[in-house]
Motif scaffolding. Structure first.
Motif, short mmCIF file in Angstrom:
data_model
loop_
_atom_site.label_atom_id
_atom_site.label_comp_id
_atom_site.label_asym_id
_atom_site.label_seq_id
_atom_site.Cartn_x
_atom_site.Cartn_y
_atom_site.Cartn_z
N SER A 166 7.96 1.52 -1.18
CA SER A 166 6.67 0.95 -1.60
C SER A 166 5.54 1.92 -1.27
O SER A 166 5.69 2.81 -0.43
CB SER A 166 6.43 -0.40 -0.93
OG SER A 166 6.51 -0.30 0.48
N SER A 191 7.24 1.89 -5.97
CA SER A 191 6.16 1.05 -6.49
C SER A 191 4.84 1.75 -6.22
O SER A 191 4.70 2.50 -5.25
CB SER A 191 6.16 -0.33 -5.83
OG SER A 191 5.82 -0.24 -4.45
N ASP A 212 4.46 -0.63 -11.51
CA ASP A 212 3.14 -1.00 -11.00
C ASP A 212 3.26 -2.42 -10.44
O ASP A 212 3.60 -3.36 -11.17
CB ASP A 212 2.13 -0.94 -12.14
CG ASP A 212 0.69 -1.24 -11.71
OD1 ASP A 212 0.49 -1.81 -10.60
OD2 ASP A 212 -0.23 -0.94 -12.47
N TYR A 213 2.96 -2.58 -9.16
CA TYR A 213 3.14 -3.90 -8.53
C TYR A 213 2.14 -4.92 -9.04
O TYR A 213 2.25 -6.12 -8.73
CB TYR A 213 3.08 -3.80 -7.01
CG TYR A 213 1.79 -3.26 -6.44
CD1 TYR A 213 0.68 -4.08 -6.26
CD2 TYR A 213 1.68 -1.94 -6.06
CE1 TYR A 213 -0.50 -3.60 -5.74
CE2 TYR A 213 0.50 -1.43 -5.51
CZ TYR A 213 -0.58 -2.27 -5.36
OH TYR A 213 -1.75 -1.78 -4.84
N HIS A 214 1.17 -4.49 -9.86
CA HIS A 214 0.25 -5.44 -10.49
C HIS A 214 0.86 -6.08 -11.75
O HIS A 214 0.33 -7.07 -12.25
CB HIS A 214 -1.06 -4.75 -10.88
CG HIS A 214 -1.85 -4.22 -9.72
ND1 HIS A 214 -1.95 -2.88 -9.44
CD2 HIS A 214 -2.56 -4.87 -8.76
CE1 HIS A 214 -2.71 -2.72 -8.37
NE2 HIS A 214 -3.09 -3.91 -7.94
N VAL A 218 6.60 -8.94 -8.18
CA VAL A 218 7.30 -7.76 -7.70
C VAL A 218 8.81 -7.97 -7.73
O VAL A 218 9.57 -7.05 -8.06
CB VAL A 218 6.83 -7.39 -6.28
CG1 VAL A 218 7.69 -6.29 -5.68
CG2 VAL A 218 5.36 -6.97 -6.29
N ARG A 221 10.09 -7.15 -11.15
CA ARG A 221 10.05 -5.71 -11.44
C ARG A 221 11.14 -4.96 -10.67
O ARG A 221 11.77 -4.04 -11.20
CB ARG A 221 8.68 -5.14 -11.06
CG ARG A 221 7.48 -5.80 -11.72
CD ARG A 221 7.37 -5.42 -13.21
NE ARG A 221 8.27 -6.19 -14.04
CZ ARG A 221 8.09 -7.46 -14.39
NH1 ARG A 221 7.03 -8.12 -13.96
NH2 ARG A 221 8.95 -8.08 -15.18
N GLN A 241 6.07 -7.36 -1.33
CA GLN A 241 7.06 -6.32 -1.61
C GLN A 241 8.21 -6.36 -0.59
O GLN A 241 9.37 -6.12 -0.93
CB GLN A 241 6.40 -4.95 -1.65
CG GLN A 241 5.35 -4.86 -2.76
CD GLN A 241 4.98 -3.45 -3.15
OE1 GLN A 241 5.83 -2.62 -3.40
NE2 GLN A 241 3.68 -3.17 -3.19
#
Length: 349
Positions: A166, A191, A212-214, A218, A221, A241
């Motif tokens: 991360s 990430s 992208d963690y946005h 998460v 993703r 995360q």
């Protein structure tokens, strides 16, 4: 002479001989600090007493963990910054006056007296480094060793592992992902906080996948990026995360806890690993670590790192900010995710 950080540029036009700038914590913030929480002060520089040296700082390291020291609630093995006092941090400088035979004028040293242009202290507080070791002396302040011991010692990285990192575009994460690949990881996932950083990870740093963690939960993703699960999680963030990594970990997975950006960015962080039943059921190992427990790895890592640089096998990312007066705002920009790689402040001309 002093000024708040927001007006610090005024101090660059009139400097007195025998003085240097230093940054002091002006007030304890609630949540993220602003430039008004720092004072830029022009202070006298003392000559070294017997056993001391005077060092002119050339570069200063910025680290997200400094926010916890500013807030006065650090869980790190370091004392918090005191209101009214000069802050501290890793720095690299040149000895300009010595009253101790162990260090000579002109030698390059690293130390913990950052946030000031000049440092005067006992010679034992400074560690000599090789001026010619790296293309830029600022690289002595890099976080590669942190990434190395986190992977090798805390996480027990093995060839063939799938690794998730991360905050992978930052100083430590960018090194962790690349070192994992060089040490035989089968797949490296990162990430980051923007599409540009995601592209940077895959196109420049050699990550196999990134997100992208946005862009949605998460957990979703990460499952897309690692459909077969992950063996190692290098955690720079915590919060959502960390919880996602636990859910996607394979049995006997290992987590190295290096940082807590989620906690540092807000006064009301999203904390905690969530339901620990998965940790129990999968027999996971979660291990926190600090660099200070693994300094015996420094020579080993330095030799490997210089070799990787010569071979072009690793990319060292660095953002350089000019001027001590810009350091407070640069620290806030670092935590906001506006830089990639290691962030340092270049002091002096």
């Amino acid at each position: 002479m002093k000024s708040s950080a927001k007006n610090a540029s005024l101090l660059t036009v009139s400097r007195l001989p025998g003085t240097g700038l230093e940054v002091r914590l002006a007030a304890r913030p609630v949540g993220l600090p602003t430039p008004d929480h720092f004072d830029i002060v022009e202070a006298d520089v003392q000559a070294p007493a017997p056993g001391q040296v005077q060092v002119r700082n050339l570069f200063m390291s910025l680290d997200p963990g400094m926010l916890m020291l500013i807030a006065g609630r650090s869980a790190l093995p370091m004392p918090p910054y005191e209101v009214g006092e000069v802050m501290y941090g890793d720095a690299l400088g040149e000895v300009v006056a010595s009253a101790d035979p162990s260090l000579s004028e002109g030698e390059l040293v690293v130390h913990r007296f950052g946030w000031r242009e000049y440092a005067v202290a006992e010679a034992s507080a400074f560690r000599r480094v090789d001026r010619a070791a790296y293309p830029s002396p600022s690289m002595h302040l890099g976080f590669g060793l942190v990434a190395y011991v986190g992977l090798m010692d805390a996480a027990g990285l093995r060839p063939g592992d799938t690794v998730f990192v991360s905050s992978a575009a930052g100083a430590t994460g960018s090194m962790a992902g690349q070192i994992a690949r060089l040490k035989g990881a089968r797949r490296v996932i990162g990430s980051a906080g923007s599409a540009a950083k995601v592209a940077h990870l895959t196109d420049k740093l050699g990550f196999d996948a990134a997100f992208d963690y946005h862009d949605g939960p998460v957990l979703d993703r990460l499952r897309e990026a690692a459909p077969d699960g992950i063996d190692v999680y290098f955690d720079n963030v915590g919060g959502e995360q960390l919880r996602a990594a636990i859910e996607v970990m394979k049995v006997h997975g290992r987590i190295a806890v290096c940082g807590a950006l989620n906690r540092q960015r807000t006064a009301r962080p999203d904390e905690g690993p969530g339901d620990l039943l998965s940790v129990l059921g999968k027999r996971l190992t979660i291990r926190g670590f600090t660099l200070w427990d693994h300094l015996d790895r420094a020579a080993e890592f330095g030799e490997q790192f210089r070799g990787w640089l010569r071979e072009g096998a690793i990319v060292y990312d660095e953002t350089v900010i000019g001027g001590l007066e810009r350091a407070p705002e640069a620290l806030l920009d670092l935590v906001r995710g506006r830089h990639t790689g290691k962030t340092v402040v270049r002091l002096g001309s």
